[in-house]
Design a protein around this motif. Structure first.
Motif, PDB file in Angstrom:
ATOM      1  N   GLY A 192      42.547  44.169  49.317  1.00 25.05           N
ATOM      2  CA  GLY A 192      43.165  43.137  50.159  1.00 25.05           C
ATOM      3  C   GLY A 192      42.202  42.492  51.133  1.00 25.05           C
ATOM      4  O   GLY A 192      42.612  42.006  52.184  1.00 25.05           O
ATOM      5  N   LEU A 242      33.003  38.465  46.147  1.00 22.12           N
ATOM      6  CA  LEU A 242      34.303  38.260  45.486  1.00 22.12           C
ATOM      7  C   LEU A 242      34.363  39.161  44.264  1.00 22.12           C
ATOM      8  O   LEU A 242      34.114  38.735  43.143  1.00 22.12           O
ATOM      9  CB  LEU A 242      34.464  36.789  45.082  1.00 22.12           C
ATOM     10  CG  LEU A 242      34.308  35.765  46.208  1.00 22.12           C
ATOM     11  CD1 LEU A 242      34.396  34.348  45.654  1.00 22.12           C
ATOM     12  CD2 LEU A 242      35.380  35.965  47.268  1.00 22.12           C
ATOM     13  N   ASN A 243      34.677  40.417  44.482  1.00 23.84           N
ATOM     14  CA  ASN A 243      34.721  41.352  43.359  1.00 23.84           C
ATOM     15  C   ASN A 243      36.073  42.041  43.302  1.00 23.84           C
ATOM     16  O   ASN A 243      36.904  41.908  44.215  1.00 23.84           O
ATOM     17  CB  ASN A 243      33.576  42.369  43.465  1.00 23.84           C
ATOM     18  CG  ASN A 243      33.607  43.077  44.803  1.00 23.84           C
ATOM     19  OD1 ASN A 243      34.626  43.686  45.163  1.00 23.84           O
ATOM     20  ND2 ASN A 243      32.510  42.976  45.561  1.00 23.84           N
ATOM     21  N   ILE A 244      36.244  42.782  42.233  1.00 19.54           N
ATOM     22  CA  ILE A 244      37.573  43.356  41.973  1.00 19.54           C
ATOM     23  C   ILE A 244      37.989  44.361  43.051  1.00 19.54           C
ATOM     24  O   ILE A 244      39.167  44.455  43.391  1.00 19.54           O
ATOM     25  CB  ILE A 244      37.604  43.946  40.542  1.00 19.54           C
ATOM     26  CG1 ILE A 244      39.037  44.297  40.124  1.00 19.54           C
ATOM     27  CG2 ILE A 244      36.676  45.122  40.397  1.00 19.54           C
ATOM     28  CD1 ILE A 244      39.200  44.479  38.638  1.00 19.54           C
ATOM     29  N   GLU A 245      37.015  45.060  43.600  1.00 20.33           N
ATOM     30  CA  GLU A 245      37.348  46.030  44.650  1.00 20.33           C
ATOM     31  C   GLU A 245      37.864  45.296  45.895  1.00 20.33           C
ATOM     32  O   GLU A 245      38.821  45.740  46.535  1.00 20.33           O
ATOM     33  CB  GLU A 245      36.132  46.896  45.012  1.00 20.33           C
ATOM     34  CG  GLU A 245      35.845  48.006  44.010  1.00 20.33           C
ATOM     35  CD  GLU A 245      35.367  47.474  42.666  1.00 20.33           C
ATOM     36  OE1 GLU A 245      34.660  46.440  42.644  1.00 20.33           O
ATOM     37  OE2 GLU A 245      35.718  48.071  41.629  1.00 20.33           O
ATOM     38  N   LEU A 267      40.389  39.885  50.511  1.00 18.42           N
ATOM     39  CA  LEU A 267      40.207  38.445  50.273  1.00 18.42           C
ATOM     40  C   LEU A 267      41.432  37.655  50.694  1.00 18.42           C
ATOM     41  O   LEU A 267      42.567  38.130  50.614  1.00 18.42           O
ATOM     42  CB  LEU A 267      39.932  38.188  48.788  1.00 18.42           C
ATOM     43  CG  LEU A 267      38.709  38.882  48.186  1.00 18.42           C
ATOM     44  CD1 LEU A 267      38.510  38.400  46.753  1.00 18.42           C
ATOM     45  CD2 LEU A 267      37.468  38.608  49.013  1.00 18.42           C
ATOM     46  N   VAL A 313      39.359  42.509  45.921  1.00 20.37           N
ATOM     47  CA  VAL A 313      40.723  42.052  45.597  1.00 20.37           C
ATOM     48  C   VAL A 313      41.693  43.202  45.832  1.00 20.37           C
ATOM     49  O   VAL A 313      42.695  43.067  46.539  1.00 20.37           O
ATOM     50  CB  VAL A 313      40.818  41.598  44.120  1.00 20.37           C
ATOM     51  CG1 VAL A 313      42.281  41.364  43.724  1.00 20.37           C
ATOM     52  CG2 VAL A 313      40.005  40.328  43.888  1.00 20.37           C
ATOM     53  N   ALA A 314      41.353  44.368  45.247  1.00 19.45           N
ATOM     54  CA  ALA A 314      42.268  45.510  45.289  1.00 19.45           C
ATOM     55  C   ALA A 314      42.523  45.956  46.732  1.00 19.45           C
ATOM     56  O   ALA A 314      43.626  46.361  47.082  1.00 19.45           O
ATOM     57  CB  ALA A 314      41.706  46.656  44.472  1.00 19.45           C
TER      58      ALA A 314
END
Lengths: 761, 142
Positions: free
Chosen positions: B40, B32-35, B42, B37-38
């Motif tokens: 898509g 669960l990291n920002i990349e 997750l 998230v970015a």
């Protein structure tokens, strides 16, 4: 005042003064137990009792099991532990009461016994404690060691831009939790979106809730916007519960529902809710709340929000009502529940009553001292004004500093506050645009960033706000959509902060009792338990935290005082010159008045506390002396900086025997050479309110004494200002600087004053 | 190590036992990291607490002397398998005057037991049914 006063009155006019106080807006109620107006002794409160036969509860608090209402049934089934009950119920209430205030009895022993006590017994025990004992027991019994606080973030327009900005400020102020609600119920999703983004600005970990209708609140939580809920209200009578459209089972179902979605949950209850709803059954506030709290523990809630809440003003109208609020908070922590200890609905119009009410919580500490501190202005508080609001925030910070008591908050400086507000507004505005929810222009952003409250903002139209909310709900926008949008806008840190909190959901760590997040760590009753056992134990602010508590705005130091005076120096040099004429000798002129000035006067200090330039003061004094036929002579002393000794030393050098002592801050005295140091003729000790006319009259009176007359003494009257608080820090610093300039062998020095500009009034 | 072996010593789990934490689709905390998230990668399911996590917190609560809290976490663990609509449907049935009679609640309990394998929730609803009948809480109010 030229009007002739009228002496016609049929009552002492002090009552008019009392009538004008804010206190008189509070309405007080007579104790009336039959009608529910009793804090501790309801007309129908039962005697504590418990009969257990073969492990089954047959009678509880005088009620046979066959007559149990749904609350009794739930308490008997889920709260009472039959294995502890026999032992606990057999203990005299006074013994238990004493154990609560005995620092040698461990908290765990008391929370164990509480599991075997009935509501009536619990109430009977805490009722024995006086206010001080309640506060002490609360401090010992609260679950988590480190105290915290919760903010309300709302506004009168439901303006998302302002919500985001105010949420960011609340985070910076140190609130562990922020709670929002709406003026217009439909705006819930817009409120949630805005506060969620704002709470991720600056640092990670502040928990957030959106107080809304039960089903919707859970949906907002599941969409990832919120991390806790506290709207699960319970009541102490069956009728009130049903009127609230719930039962203990439906509420317990919700408790499990929130946990099943990884959302922290606490219940809400509190004195006088049943009375407000008309279903009090002639029971006392405390007994009904004891029932609520046993229910909450039984349903497995980790905590409660109690201590009056919406009923606090009504509880406060009764004798002992505020003590009862403390008692019910104590019951909550004795039952091992997290306690958000009320202090939200403002219980009084009197600032003094409000200040007095907060003190026990502040010095005892609490999981959340306020279950809603209005971080916004009173008129923007959509829950109704809290005990403390945006207006009074600095008072709370100073109270923390005064008592070195950790109320969970810290100071914020002006420039970082503005920067955080702007960052939150920019982040939200980008998301609104990116997700095609609304367009925000620069004027709106700037107006909200600088506004203290919503009356000053030029922001989104109310229809646009409702539309934002509708679109978020309809399109099923989640926190993931928001994080992606923030990432596209370059708000990387905000994404990291949101992600941090979402990841905590997976472990469930913040579902445990009294959990908050501090500096990236979950702190709860599990890993930060309160183990108070007397002085030197329990929570003590660290050195760093103590420094933070002391760090309020505008604190004076010696350098500040001297720097300020230095800014006045050149202007004074243009007005006056103090010419040194050598050692002063005793005078012979029978009409002379010697003015003895302090060592720093005109050398380091240049104006009085009232703001008069010292050149003007000396010129006025001279005119006063001369107008009464005297002659002024000025002598500087450096053996003392004390007014009385300056005055007496001046008198001893004076041909008339009359001297004036004058300190640079403007304090003055008229002295006679034959009097004792502190037995002067007249003293002008309130320099901050001593005007030039007073100095003129002082000079004239001194000259009159010199002639052997007995003039009418001069009175410097004020309006009862707390001059000490306004000036003492500065006064003490000035006096310390002047005292440091004195030395024992100093000889008096004759000073010739040269005024460079004409006298003015 | 089973879920029941967790105790206060393992708390906070995200700090002490981060390797044991999973989302509902099995992602780890590191996943669960920002990349992610970015890009898509997750879904909200990845951010949902699991029954295992709730049972571990129940075990921790029990070890800290909080049995009632632990019971709630155990009910919650069962509830993770209920869709949101079902959670709200049964909540609604439990409110005063919503069920027409005892049978509505007993039916709900049966569904919980059979369809969702949630015996504790079922027992809980059955107990409510008994009390509601005794106290006349099936009476319609609007």
């Amino acid at each position: 005042m030229t009007d002739t006063p009228s002496f016609q009155a049929n009552r002492w006019r002090r009552f008019d003064d009392w009538d004008a106080r804010a206190l008189r807006l509070d309405k007080f109620a007579v104790e009336d137990p039959e009608n529910g107006f009793s804090a501790f002794e309801g007309a129908a409160d039962p005697e504590p009792s418990l009969d257990i036969v073969d492990g089954r509860i047959e009678v509880m608090d005088g009620i046979p099991a066959t007559d149990f209402d749904m609350i009794d049934s739930f308490v008997a089934a889920y709260h009472l532990d039959p294995e502890i009950a026999a032992e606990a119920m057999a203990m005299p209430s006074q013994t238990l009461a004493r154990m609560l205030v005995d620092m040698n009895v461990p908290r765990e022993e008391l929370t164990r016994l509480a599991r075997g006590l009935t509501p009536a017994k619990l109430a009977e025990v805490v009722a024995q404690l006086n206010a001080m004992e309640l506060a002490f027991a609360y401090s010992k019994m609260r679950a988590r060691s480190t105290p915290g606080n919760q903010a309300h973030v709302t506004n009168a327009k439901d303006d998302p831009l302002q919500l985001a900005a105010d949420a960011a400020v609340a985070v910076a102020l140190g609130f562990d939790e922020i709670e929002t609600t709406m003026r217009v119920a439909q705006n819930s999703w817009a409120n949630a979106l805005a506060c969620c983004i704002g709470s991720a600005v600056g640092q990670a970990g502040t928990l957030f809730q959106c107080s809304s209708e039960e089903a919707e609140e859970l949906q907002i939580g599941m969409a990832g916007f919120t991390s806790y809920a506290e709207t699960v209200s319970v009541y102490g009578t069956e009728s009130a519960f049903v009127d609230g459209d719930d039962t203990p089972w439906s509420k317990a179902w919700l408790a499990a529902a929130y946990a099943s979605r990884g959302i922290k949950m606490r219940c809400t209850s509190g004195a006088a809710a049943e009375l407000l709803m008309g279903f009090h059954e002639a029971k006392s506030l405390l007994y009904l709340e004891a029932r609520c709290l046993c229910l909450q523990r039984g349903m497995g809630a980790q905590g409660t929000q109690n201590g009056g809440i919406d009923g606090a003003p009504l509880a406060g109208s009764m004798p002992g009502g505020v003590r009862e609020l403390l008692a019910e908070n104590l019951l909550a922590v004795w039952l091992d529940l997290e306690c958000a200890s009320g202090n939200d609905a403002r219980h009084s119009e009197s600032d003094m009553r409000v200040g007095a009410k907060i003190l026990p919580y502040l010095i005892a500490g609490s999981d959340l001292i306020c279950s809603g501190f209005g971080s916004i202005l009173k008129y923007d508080n959509s829950f109704n004004p809290s005990s403390f609001n945006g207006e009074e925030l600095e008072e709370f910070l100073v109270l923390q500093r005064d008592f070195e008591a950790d109320g969970g908050l810290r100071t914020i400086d002006g420039s970082s506050a503005l920067a955080l507000r702007r960052q939150a507004i920019d982040a939200l505005s980008f998301v609104l645009k990116d997700l095609e929810l609304a367009e925000v222009d620069e004027t709106m952003k700037q107006s909200v960033a600088v506004a203290s409250g919503s009356k000053e903002t030029q922001t989104l139209d109310s229809r646009v706000i409702t539309e934002i909310s509708r679109r978020v709900a309809e399109r099923g926008i989640t926190i993931l959509d928001v994080m992606r949008a923030l990432h596209r806008g370059g708000f990387r840190q905000e994404v990291e902060n949101l992600l941090f909190l979402l990841k905590l959901r997976l472990s469930g760590d913040y579902l445990q009792t009294s959990a908050v997040v501090r500096e990236g760590r979950v702190l709860s009753a599990v890993n930060d338990p309160n183990r108070y056992q007397g002085p030197g134990t329990g929570y003590r602010p660290s050195a760093a935290r103590r420094k933070e508590l002391a760090d309020i705005r505008d604190v004076l130091n010696r350098e500040d005082v001297l720097r300020f005076e230095a800014t006045l120096e050149s202007a004074e040099q243009a007005r006056i010159e103090y010419r040194h004429m050598g050692q002063a000798s005793p005078g012979t002129d029978r009409s002379e008045v010697v003015v003895g000035i302090s060592p720093g006067l005109g050398t380091k200090f240049f104006q009085t506390l009232a703001g008069h330039p010292l050149s003007t003061l000396l010129q006025t004094l001279k005119r006063g002396i001369e107008d009464a036929g005297g002659v002024m002579r000025v002598v500087r002393f450096a053996h003392t900086a004390d007014t009385s000794f300056l005055g007496l030393s001046a008198a001893r050098l004076s041909g008339s025997g009359i001297g004036i002592g004058l300190q640079s801050k403007g304090t003055a005295v008229i002295h006679h050479r034959d009097r004792l140091p502190h037995n002067n003729l007249e003293i002008f000790s309130n320099a901050p309110i001593t005007m030039l006319a007073h100095y003129h009259a002082l000079g004239a009176n001194a000259a009159a004494y010199a002639h052997g007359d007995s003039p009418a003494p001069i009175f410097v009257t004020g309006d009862g200002e707390a001059l000490g608080a306004r000036f003492h820090a500065r006064v003490a610093l000035i006096y310390a600087i002047e005292t440091a300039m004195t030395y024992d062998e100093a000889v008096p020095e004759e000073i010739a004053l040269h005024f460079k500009e004409p006298a003015h009034d | 190590m089973t879920d029941r072996d967790f105790s206060a010593a393992d708390y906070p789990i995200a700090e002490r036992r981060p390797e044991t934490v999973r989302g509902a689709r099995g992602k780890t905390l590191d996943d669960l990291n920002i990349e992610a998230v970015a890009q898509g990668e997750l879904e909200m399911e990845d951010l949902r607490i699991t029954p295992q996590a709730l049972l571990r917190q129940a075990s921790i609560a029990r070890s800290a002397g909080r049995a009632a809290l632990a019971d709630n976490f155990e009910r919650a663990a069962e509830m993770t398998s209920l869709p949101q609509d079902e959670v709200m449907r049964i909540y609604e049935l439990l409110r005063p005057g919503r069920s027409r009679g005892k049978q509505d609640l007993l039916d709900a309990a049966e569904t919980l037991r059979r369809q969702f394998h949630a015996p504790q929730l079922a027992g809980f609803v059955e107990q409510a049914a008994a009390v509601y009948e005794k106290r006349g809480l099936f009476r319609r109010r609007y």
